[in-house]
Enzyme design. Structure first.
Site, PDB file in Angstrom:
ATOM      1  N   VAL A  25       0.843  -1.204   0.000  1.00 36.42           N
ATOM      2  CA  VAL A  25       0.000   0.000   0.000  1.00 36.42           C
ATOM      3  C   VAL A  25       0.873   1.246   0.000  1.00 36.42           C
ATOM      4  O   VAL A  25       0.659   2.191  -0.766  1.00 36.42           O
ATOM      5  CB  VAL A  25      -0.952   0.004   1.217  1.00 36.42           C
ATOM      6  CG1 VAL A  25      -1.839   1.220   1.179  1.00 36.42           C
ATOM      7  CG2 VAL A  25      -1.788  -1.267   1.233  1.00 36.42           C
ATOM      8  N   PRO A  45      10.320  -0.179   9.495  1.00 35.86           N
ATOM      9  CA  PRO A  45      11.468  -1.028   9.836  1.00 35.86           C
ATOM     10  C   PRO A  45      12.072  -1.670   8.589  1.00 35.86           C
ATOM     11  O   PRO A  45      13.276  -1.876   8.514  1.00 35.86           O
ATOM     12  CB  PRO A  45      10.887  -2.101  10.759  1.00 35.86           C
ATOM     13  CG  PRO A  45       9.538  -1.607  11.161  1.00 35.86           C
ATOM     14  CD  PRO A  45       9.083  -0.619  10.161  1.00 35.86           C
ATOM     15  N   ASP A 252     -34.871  12.080 -36.380  1.00 40.22           N
ATOM     16  CA  ASP A 252     -35.973  11.387 -37.043  1.00 40.22           C
ATOM     17  C   ASP A 252     -36.928  10.853 -35.994  1.00 40.22           C
ATOM     18  O   ASP A 252     -36.562  10.660 -34.840  1.00 40.22           O
ATOM     19  CB  ASP A 252     -35.429  10.182 -37.836  1.00 40.22           C
ATOM     20  CG  ASP A 252     -34.733  10.623 -39.099  1.00 40.22           C
ATOM     21  OD1 ASP A 252     -34.831  11.817 -39.439  1.00 40.22           O
ATOM     22  OD2 ASP A 252     -34.092   9.777 -39.736  1.00 40.22           O
ATOM     23  N   LYS A 274     -40.624  11.802 -40.641  1.00 40.19           N
ATOM     24  CA  LYS A 274     -41.688  11.652 -41.616  1.00 40.19           C
ATOM     25  C   LYS A 274     -42.537  10.491 -41.157  1.00 40.19           C
ATOM     26  O   LYS A 274     -42.024   9.407 -40.926  1.00 40.19           O
ATOM     27  CB  LYS A 274     -41.105  11.327 -42.991  1.00 40.19           C
ATOM     28  CG  LYS A 274     -40.365  12.492 -43.575  1.00 40.19           C
ATOM     29  CD  LYS A 274     -39.466  12.052 -44.679  1.00 40.19           C
ATOM     30  CE  LYS A 274     -38.239  12.940 -44.662  1.00 40.19           C
ATOM     31  NZ  LYS A 274     -37.065  12.355 -45.187  1.00 40.19           N
ATOM     32  N   GLY A 306     -30.866   3.881 -36.765  1.00 37.18           N
ATOM     33  CA  GLY A 306     -29.960   2.930 -37.401  1.00 37.18           C
ATOM     34  C   GLY A 306     -28.669   3.600 -37.822  1.00 37.18           C
ATOM     35  O   GLY A 306     -28.030   4.286 -37.040  1.00 37.18           O
ATOM     36  N   VAL A 310     -27.551   4.033 -44.398  1.00 38.88           N
ATOM     37  CA  VAL A 310     -28.364   2.918 -44.881  1.00 38.88           C
ATOM     38  C   VAL A 310     -29.811   3.393 -44.954  1.00 38.88           C
ATOM     39  O   VAL A 310     -30.457   3.576 -43.926  1.00 38.88           O
ATOM     40  CB  VAL A 310     -28.244   1.689 -43.962  1.00 38.88           C
ATOM     41  CG1 VAL A 310     -29.148   0.569 -44.467  1.00 38.88           C
ATOM     42  CG2 VAL A 310     -26.806   1.202 -43.901  1.00 38.88           C
ATOM     43  N   THR A 335     -27.265  -0.620 -37.926  1.00 47.10           N
ATOM     44  CA  THR A 335     -28.423  -0.556 -38.805  1.00 47.10           C
ATOM     45  C   THR A 335     -29.454  -1.619 -38.428  1.00 47.10           C
ATOM     46  O   THR A 335     -29.130  -2.640 -37.803  1.00 47.10           O
ATOM     47  CB  THR A 335     -27.973  -0.697 -40.274  1.00 47.10           C
ATOM     48  OG1 THR A 335     -29.097  -0.418 -41.107  1.00 47.10           O
ATOM     49  CG2 THR A 335     -27.447  -2.087 -40.571  1.00 47.10           C
ATOM     50  N   MET A 392     -38.478  -0.890 -44.627  1.00 51.45           N
ATOM     51  CA  MET A 392     -39.691  -0.125 -44.941  1.00 51.45           C
ATOM     52  C   MET A 392     -40.680  -0.940 -45.748  1.00 51.45           C
ATOM     53  O   MET A 392     -41.340  -0.434 -46.640  1.00 51.45           O
ATOM     54  CB  MET A 392     -39.321   1.152 -45.717  1.00 51.45           C
ATOM     55  CG  MET A 392     -38.495   2.090 -44.872  1.00 51.45           C
ATOM     56  SD  MET A 392     -38.076   3.615 -45.690  1.00 51.45           S
ATOM     57  CE  MET A 392     -36.582   3.179 -46.543  1.00 51.45           C
ATOM     58  N   GLY A 421     -37.562  -3.918 -33.495  1.00 49.79           N
ATOM     59  CA  GLY A 421     -36.366  -4.685 -33.150  1.00 49.79           C
ATOM     60  C   GLY A 421     -35.526  -3.990 -32.092  1.00 49.79           C
ATOM     61  O   GLY A 421     -35.348  -2.783 -32.134  1.00 49.79           O
TER      62      GLY A 421
HETATM   63  N1  SAH Z   1     -31.194   4.237 -41.413  1.00 49.44           N
HETATM   64  C1  SAH Z   1     -32.044   3.216 -40.849  1.00 49.44           C
HETATM   65  C2  SAH Z   1     -33.128   2.784 -41.792  1.00 49.44           C
HETATM   66  C3  SAH Z   1     -34.114   3.852 -42.123  1.00 49.44           C
HETATM   67  S1  SAH Z   1     -35.414   3.261 -43.102  1.00 49.44           S
HETATM   68  C4  SAH Z   1     -31.178   2.026 -40.428  1.00 49.44           C
HETATM   69  O1  SAH Z   1     -29.992   1.970 -40.764  1.00 49.44           O
HETATM   70  O2  SAH Z   1     -31.692   1.155 -39.730  1.00 49.44           O
HETATM   71  C5  SAH Z   1     -36.638   2.879 -41.912  1.00 49.44           C
HETATM   72  C6  SAH Z   1     -36.858   1.401 -41.844  1.00 49.44           C
HETATM   73  O3  SAH Z   1     -35.834   0.793 -41.102  1.00 49.44           O
HETATM   74  C7  SAH Z   1     -38.137   0.997 -41.154  1.00 49.44           C
HETATM   75  O4  SAH Z   1     -39.249   1.098 -41.970  1.00 49.44           O
HETATM   76  C8  SAH Z   1     -37.823  -0.443 -40.804  1.00 49.44           C
HETATM   77  O5  SAH Z   1     -37.933  -1.279 -41.924  1.00 49.44           O
HETATM   78  C9  SAH Z   1     -36.348  -0.357 -40.454  1.00 49.44           C
HETATM   79  N2  SAH Z   1     -36.144  -0.187 -39.007  1.00 49.44           N
HETATM   80  C10 SAH Z   1     -35.510   0.796 -38.376  1.00 49.44           C
HETATM   81  N3  SAH Z   1     -35.493   0.590 -37.053  1.00 49.44           N
HETATM   82  C11 SAH Z   1     -36.111  -0.564 -36.829  1.00 49.44           C
HETATM   83  C12 SAH Z   1     -36.409  -1.340 -35.664  1.00 49.44           C
HETATM   84  N4  SAH Z   1     -36.057  -0.946 -34.447  1.00 49.44           N
HETATM   85  N5  SAH Z   1     -37.077  -2.507 -35.833  1.00 49.44           N
HETATM   86  C13 SAH Z   1     -37.440  -2.932 -37.053  1.00 49.44           C
HETATM   87  N6  SAH Z   1     -37.185  -2.248 -38.175  1.00 49.44           N
HETATM   88  C14 SAH Z   1     -36.530  -1.087 -38.074  1.00 49.44           C
END
Ligand code: SAH
Length: 495
Positions: A25, A45, A252, A274, A306, A310, A335, A392, A421
Site C-alpha cells: 500500500v 522497519p 428522425d 416523416k 440505425g 443505410v 443498422t 420499410m 427490433g
Molecule cells: N437508417 C435506418 C433505416 C431507415 S429506413 C437504419 O440503418 O436502420 C426505416 C426502416 O428501417 C423501417 O421502416 C424499418 O424497416 C427499419 N427499421 C428501423 N429501425 C427498426 C427497428 N427498431 N425494428 C425494425 N425495423 C426497423
C-alpha cells in the site's frame, strides 16, 4: 447537515511527504507521490522490493525503524499505511497536533485529507469524492467517467498549457478569450485529436485559428449520427459524445425516446420525422434547418435511426452541407438489419444457409417494380443461399411475394418479420413466403418492421433469446394438427 470536504489539488513538487509503512500500500502511495514530483520519505522497519529500488535510485528517503514524531519535522503531508491500527492512530494524532494533514489509508475516521477516486488524462485530472462515506459510489462514478473521457483530453490539456501565453497575447480581452475557448473546445479540435492529429499538429491547428481575423467567432458544424435501432445500449461512444456536445439535435421519428434521453439536456431537440398522418418535414426543410443552425455557430447533431448511410438519405444531406461549406462528420450506427437479426436470433450469414446479404428497401412503388421498369433485379433477389433484409416493407409485402415467386423463389422460403427490433416491445413473426402478407396482416405488424427473407430466417424459431418467442404464421396456429396442446397427449410416456 454534515459539511462536505473541501476539494483541493496540492502542488507537492519538491515537498516532503512522509509515508509511514513499507508494504504494497505504501508503495502505491509513493508511486503516486513521485508522479506528482513530491519527495517521499518512507518510515518503516523494512521496505518492499519496489520501495527498495526507489531508494537505490535515490528517489525516496528511508527512515528506518518504528514511527518517531520527529519524522514529521519536514513533512507537508503524512500518509499512514501500516497494518497496525495503533501505529496509524499514533501517526494521525501526532500529525494533527502539529497541524499537518494526515491520511490513514482505508480509515475515513483518521483522515484530515482523503485521496479521491481519480480519472486521469495526462494533466487533466477529475477527482471524485463521496466524502469518505461511500467510496464504492465514487468508484462507480469513476468507471462511468472513464468511458466518457478519452485519452485525447490529456493531449488537449498539454497543447492548451503550451499555447496559453500565445492565446493570452492574441486575445487579451477575457470575454473574447472565453468565447474563443468555448468555440475551440466545442469545435473540431477535440475530435481531431481523438482521431487524426498528434500534439504538434494540434499546435499548428491552434496557431492557424489564432491567425484568423476574428478567432473568437463561432463556426458551426453538423455531425451526422446513427442512433441505432432503439436500444440505448446500442448507441456508440462516439454518438454519445456528439449528443453530449450538441446545441441542436435534429432527429428522425425513428429515434427512440430512450436514446434521446442520453443527449445533453440543454440541447434544442427538433423532430424532423416523416410519418403517416403527421406533419412531416420535407428533405429541403431538413437541409434548411441544418444550415440555419450551423450558420449561427451551433453544433448540430443530425440524428438518424440505425445507420445514417443505410436508407437514411445521409448522402444527400452531406452533399448539401458540402455545397454550402458547412463542416461535417459522420458517426455510423447499428443498422436495423444487423440489430433486428441479432435480437431475433437470426445469423445474417451462415455457412450452411447464406453466403451473402442484400439490404433492400421496399419504400416506394418504384422500388418494388420489375427491373425493366426501373425497380429491383428480382431474379437476383430470388437467388438461393442469400439473405434479404427488406427495409420499410410493411406496406409492400404483397408485391414482394408476387415478384419473388415470379422470379422463381420457393414458396416455402422462410421469412421473419421483426417489429420494433431491439426495443422492449419487439415482436418476431416467422413463416414462409407463401403466407407472408397474410401473416403480417393477421398479427397487425406495424412500422418500424424489418423483413428478413432466406433460410436463416427459420433459425429464429430455435435461436431466439430476446423478448417473446417468434409468433407463427396464421394458418399454422389456426390448424389444430400443429397445435402444441393437441400434440402433447400423443407424446411417449416417461418411463
Ligand atoms: N437508417 C435506418 C433505416 C431507415 S429506413 C437504419 O440503418 O436502420 C426505416 C426502416 O428501417 C423501417 O421502416 C424499418 O424497416 C427499419 N427499421 C428501423 N429501425 C427498426 C427497428 N427498431 N425494428 C425494425 N425495423 C426497423
Amino acid at each position: 447537515m454534515t459539511a462536505s470536504l473541501f476539494p483541493l489539488f496540492a502542488d507537492l513538487r519538491n515537498r516532503t511527504v512522509l509515508v509511514v509503512g513499507g508494504g504494497a500500500v505504501a508503495e502505491r502511495k509513493v508511486e503516486a507521490l513521485l508522479q506528482a514530483g513530491a519527495l517521499p520519505q518512507v518510515g518503516s522497519p523494512d521496505l518492499s522490493e519496489g520501495l527498495r529500488r526507489w531508494l537505490e535510485a535515490g528517489r525516496i528517503r528511508w527512515r528506518a525503524g518504528t514511527f518517531d514524531e520527529e519524522w514529521l519535522d519536514e513533512a507537508w503531508l503524512v500518509i499512514a499505511a501500516t497494518d497496525d491500527s495503533a501505529v496509524n492512530r499514533q501517526v494521525y494524532d501526532a500529525a494533527t497536533s502539529r497541524r499537518i494533514l494526515a491520511n490513514v489509508v482505508d480509515d475515513a475516521e483518521l483522515c484530515s485529507f482523503h485521496s479521491p477516486a481519480v480519472v486521469q488524462r495526462g494533466l487533466l485530472q477529475v477527482a471524485i469524492s463521496s466524502g469518505g462515506g461511500a467510496p464504492m459510489l465514487a468508484r462507480h462514478v469513476r468507471r462511468q467517467l472513464e468511458t466518457l473521457l478519452d485519452d485525447s483530453l490529456g493531449t488537449l490539456a498539454e497543447v492548451l498549457t503550451r499555447q496559453r501565453d500565445a492565446i493570452r497575447a492574441r486575445l487579451p480581452d477575457l470575454g473574447l478569450r472565453r468565447r474563443f475557448f468555448e468555440k475551440l473546445l466545442a469545435g473540431p479540435l477535440p475530435r481531431l485529436l481523438r482521431r487524426q492529429l498528434d500534439a504538434t499538429q494540434a499546435d499548428a491547428y491552434l496557431h492557424g485559428l489564432l491567425e484568423k481575423e476574428n478567432p473568437a467567432l463561432p463556426a458551426g458544424s453538423v455531425v451526422l449520427v446513427g442512433a441505432g435501432p432503439g436500444d440505448p445500449g446500442l448507441v456508440t461512444l462516439n454518438a454519445l459524445r456528439a449528443m453530449n456536445e450538441a446545441d441542436v439535435i435534429l432527429h428522425d421519428r425513428l429515434v427512440s425516446a430512450e436514446v434521446l434521453r442520453l443527449a445533453r439536456r440543454d440541447a434544442i431537440r427538433i423532430e424532423v420525422g416523416k410519418s403517416a398522418g403527421r406533419h412531416s418535414t420535407s428533405q429541403d426543410e431538413i437541409h434548411a434547418l441544418m444550415l440555419e443552425h450551423a450558420r449561427q455557430g451551433k453544433r448540430v447533431v443530425r440524428l438518424k435511426g440505425g445507420d445514417p448511410f443505410v436508407f437514411g438519405r445521409g448522402g444527400e444531406e452531406l452533399e448539401f452541407l458540402r455545397a454550402h461549406d458547412v463542416p461535417f462528420e459522420v458517426i455510423p450506427g447499428i443498422t436495423a438489419a444487423v440489430a433486428c437479426a441479432a435480437y431475433a436470433g437470426i445469423p445474417l450469414t451462415h455457412r450452411d444457409h447464406a453466403q451473402s446479404l442484400r439490404l433492400v428497401t421496399a419504400h416506394c412503388k418504384d422500388s418494388l417494380s420489375a427491373l425493366d421498369e426501373g425497380g429491383v433485379d428480382w431474379s437476383a433477389m430470388a437467388q438461393e443461399k442469400q439473405t434479404l433484409a427488406v427495409y420499410m416493407g410493411v406496406a409492400g409485402l404483397e408485391k414482394v411475394r408476387e415478384q419473388l415467386l415470379l422470379a422463381g423463389a420457393a414458396p416455402h422460403l422462410p421469412f421473419a418479420l421483426v417489429e420494433n427490433g431491439s426495443r422492449p416491445q419487439q415482436r418476431v413473426i416467422t413463416g414462409t413466403l407463401a403466407s407472408l402478407p397474410e401473416s403480417a396482416r393477421h398479427h397487425r405488424v406495424q412500422s418500424p418492421a424489418l423483413l428478413i427473407l432466406g433460410e436463416v430466417a427459420a433459425l429464429a424459431d430455435s435461436l431466439h433469446w430476446f423478448g417473446a418467442a417468434p409468433l407463427a404464421a396464421p394458418e399454422l396456429s389456426a390448424n389444430p394438427q400443429h397445435s402444441d396442446n393437441l400434440g402433447a397427449p400423443t407424446l411417449p410416456q416417461a418411463a
